[in-house]
Design a protein around this motif. Structure first.
Motif, PDB file in Angstrom:
ATOM      1  N   SER A   1      -8.363  60.605  -2.120  1.00  0.00           N
ATOM      2  CA  SER A   1      -7.423  59.994  -1.582  1.00  0.00           C
ATOM      3  C   SER A   1      -7.335  59.836  -0.148  1.00  0.00           C
ATOM      4  CB  SER A   1      -6.047  60.582  -1.971  1.00  0.00           C
ATOM      5  OG  SER A   1      -5.964  61.821  -1.085  1.00  0.00           O
TER       6      SER A   1
ATOM      7  N   ILE B   1      -4.833  56.076 -14.124  1.00  0.00           N
ATOM      8  CA  ILE B   1      -4.595  56.798 -12.640  1.00  0.00           C
ATOM      9  C   ILE B   1      -5.338  58.233 -12.443  1.00  0.00           C
ATOM     10  CG2 ILE B   1      -2.916  57.626 -10.880  1.00  0.00           C
ATOM     11  CD1 ILE B   1      -1.214  55.205 -11.637  1.00  0.00           C
TER      12      ILE B   1
ATOM     13  N   PRO C   1       3.812  53.769 -12.644  1.00  0.00           N
ATOM     14  CA  PRO C   1       2.893  53.058 -11.725  1.00  0.00           C
ATOM     15  C   PRO C   1       2.897  51.633 -12.093  1.00  0.00           C
ATOM     16  CG  PRO C   1       1.969  54.145 -13.485  1.00  0.00           C
ATOM     17  CD  PRO C   1       3.147  54.655 -13.651  1.00  0.00           C
TER      18      PRO C   1
ATOM     19  N   ALA D   1      -3.678  56.832  -4.902  1.00  0.00           N
ATOM     20  CA  ALA D   1      -5.110  56.665  -5.791  1.00  0.00           C
ATOM     21  C   ALA D   1      -6.028  56.498  -5.080  1.00  0.00           C
ATOM     22  CB  ALA D   1      -4.698  55.544  -6.814  1.00  0.00           C
TER      23      ALA D   1
ATOM     24  N   HIS E   1      -1.121  53.487 -18.283  1.00  0.00           N
ATOM     25  CA  HIS E   1      -1.497  53.407 -16.792  1.00  0.00           C
ATOM     26  C   HIS E   1      -1.478  54.856 -16.120  1.00  0.00           C
ATOM     27  CE1 HIS E   1      -0.575  49.174 -16.183  1.00  0.00           C
ATOM     28  NE2 HIS E   1       0.451  49.414 -17.014  1.00  0.00           N
TER      29      HIS E   1
ATOM     30  N   ARG F   1      -0.372  64.612  -5.788  1.00  0.00           N
ATOM     31  CA  ARG F   1      -0.238  63.070  -5.743  1.00  0.00           C
ATOM     32  C   ARG F   1       1.043  63.006  -6.613  1.00  0.00           C
ATOM     33  NH1 ARG F   1      -5.777  61.702  -8.396  1.00  0.00           N
ATOM     34  NH2 ARG F   1      -4.725  60.046  -8.811  1.00  0.00           N
TER      35      ARG F   1
ATOM     36  N   ARG G   1       1.862  54.523  -6.015  1.00  0.00           N
ATOM     37  CA  ARG G   1       0.841  54.540  -6.833  1.00  0.00           C
ATOM     38  C   ARG G   1       0.211  55.954  -6.826  1.00  0.00           C
ATOM     39  NH1 ARG G   1      -2.959  51.357  -4.567  1.00  0.00           N
ATOM     40  NH2 ARG G   1      -1.908  51.075  -2.863  1.00  0.00           N
ATOM     41  N   TYR G   2       0.663  56.998  -6.630  1.00  0.00           N
ATOM     42  CA  TYR G   2       0.100  58.394  -6.882  1.00  0.00           C
ATOM     43  C   TYR G   2      -0.962  58.613  -5.834  1.00  0.00           C
ATOM     44  CZ  TYR G   2       3.450  58.214 -10.319  1.00  0.00           C
ATOM     45  OH  TYR G   2       4.678  58.347 -11.233  1.00  0.00           O
TER      46      TYR G   2
END
Length: 317
Positions: free
Chosen positions: A7, A242, A184, A70, A238, A311, A67-68
């Protein structure tokens, strides 16, 4: 050097709680090391610059966190925190691994004390979240949203939190419950997520009268009446994209008005002897039993994978 799936926080070696000042200082340090004029690699310098430009801008950082955080999930590679025994189960692997893969050990390690990966004692690692936060089993609480039905929603979500806390977290010390996540794909809500080792369960809930309900993997029926369950299947897909290192499943728990964990009764009416659906619909007793089996039968269930937990926490509302 960070690999391609790291990340932005890992590229700059800062925690997810880093301030603007800390991000600027980390960027200057990383840029000096990675710049081609100082013997670095152009690709790494590009990633350092991208990480800085994303995290220093409040709006871009917020969108990134939604979006964590990503990385590049099209080319996932092994990194610190990934399970290194048997391959972490994903959508194409067996759904239930019955034994932990540690050599010379039999039985599940689900009841063992948590092991943090990477270790907070490793001087080479910059912790993405504080050790105290990683050690906390329940994160966040249901919050009011919308104008209608807020109290009923909070009531059923609190019942789910209590059920998972008492029945699942008590049995699996490394399990972590995160409440109030953003989905997400469309920024909708994921009520609850339970992480243990390399398995993640997304949980939603409904409050329904007692009785017998039929679930066929698509629709839920009570006699001739059709009940629309929460649409979790696309969210599960989703989240699997991810987090390719995890095995992600979806669960909808039906609560009865009087709190009876064995009501309502849900019968599987699809093809086959057991539900092959992407989302399981269960009552309270079924959720407690099913989650414990799913989480504890995965590889290294006593592991807290800190980058994944960090995350998820950044994806909370």
């Amino acid at each position: 050097m960070a690999d391609v799936s790291s990340s932005h926080y890992q590229v700059l070696r800062v925690p997810v709680t880093a301030t603007e000042k800390e991000i600027k200082a980390a960027y200057r340090k990383a840029a000096r090391v990675s710049h081609p004029d100082h013997g670095g690699e152009a690709e790494m310098f590009r990633r350092v610059t991208l990480a800085y430009e994303t995290l220093i801008d409040p709006e871009r950082r917020a969108d990134y966190d939604r979006r964590y955080g990503a990385g590049d999930f099209q080319h996932h590679q092994s990194r610190p925190g990934d399970y290194q025994g048997a391959r972490a189960p994903g959508p194409s692997t067996t759904a239930h691994v019955r034994r932990d893969q540690t050599p010379g050990r039999t039985g599940s390690t689900a009841g063992d004390p948590p092991v943090y990966v990477p270790s907070f004692e490793d001087p080479r690692e910059v912790p993405l979240i504080p050790a105290s936060e990683a050690a906390t089993q329940v994160h966040g609480l249901p919050r009011k949203r919308g104008l209608f039905g807020a109290e009923a929603r909070i009531q059923r979500e609190m019942r789910t939190v209590q059920l998972i806390s008492r029945q699942v977290l008590f049995a699996i010390p490394a399990a972590r419950l995160i409440n109030g996540l953003r989905a997400p794909a469309d920024n909708s809500h994921i009520d609850h997520a339970v992480l243990s080792g390399y398995r993640l369960a997304l949980v939603d809930s409904m409050l329904l009268p007692k009785g017998a309900y039929a679930w066929d993997g698509i629709s839920l029926r009570n006699g001739s009446r059709s009940v629309a369950p929460p649409q979790l299947a696309s969210t599960v897909r989703h989240m699997q994209d991810i987090f390719p290192e995890l095995n992600v499943t979806g669960w909808v728990v039906l609560h009865s008005p009087d709190g009876n964990l064995h009501q309502p009764v849900i019968d599987w009416h699809g093809k086959g002897s057991s539900s092959p659906a992407a989302v399981e619909v269960v009552n309270g007793a079924g959720l407690a039993r099913g989650l414990k089996q799913f989480l504890s039968s995965g590889p290294a269930p006593n592991t807290v994978v800190v980058p994944v937990l960090a995350r998820l926490l950044r994806g909370m509302h």
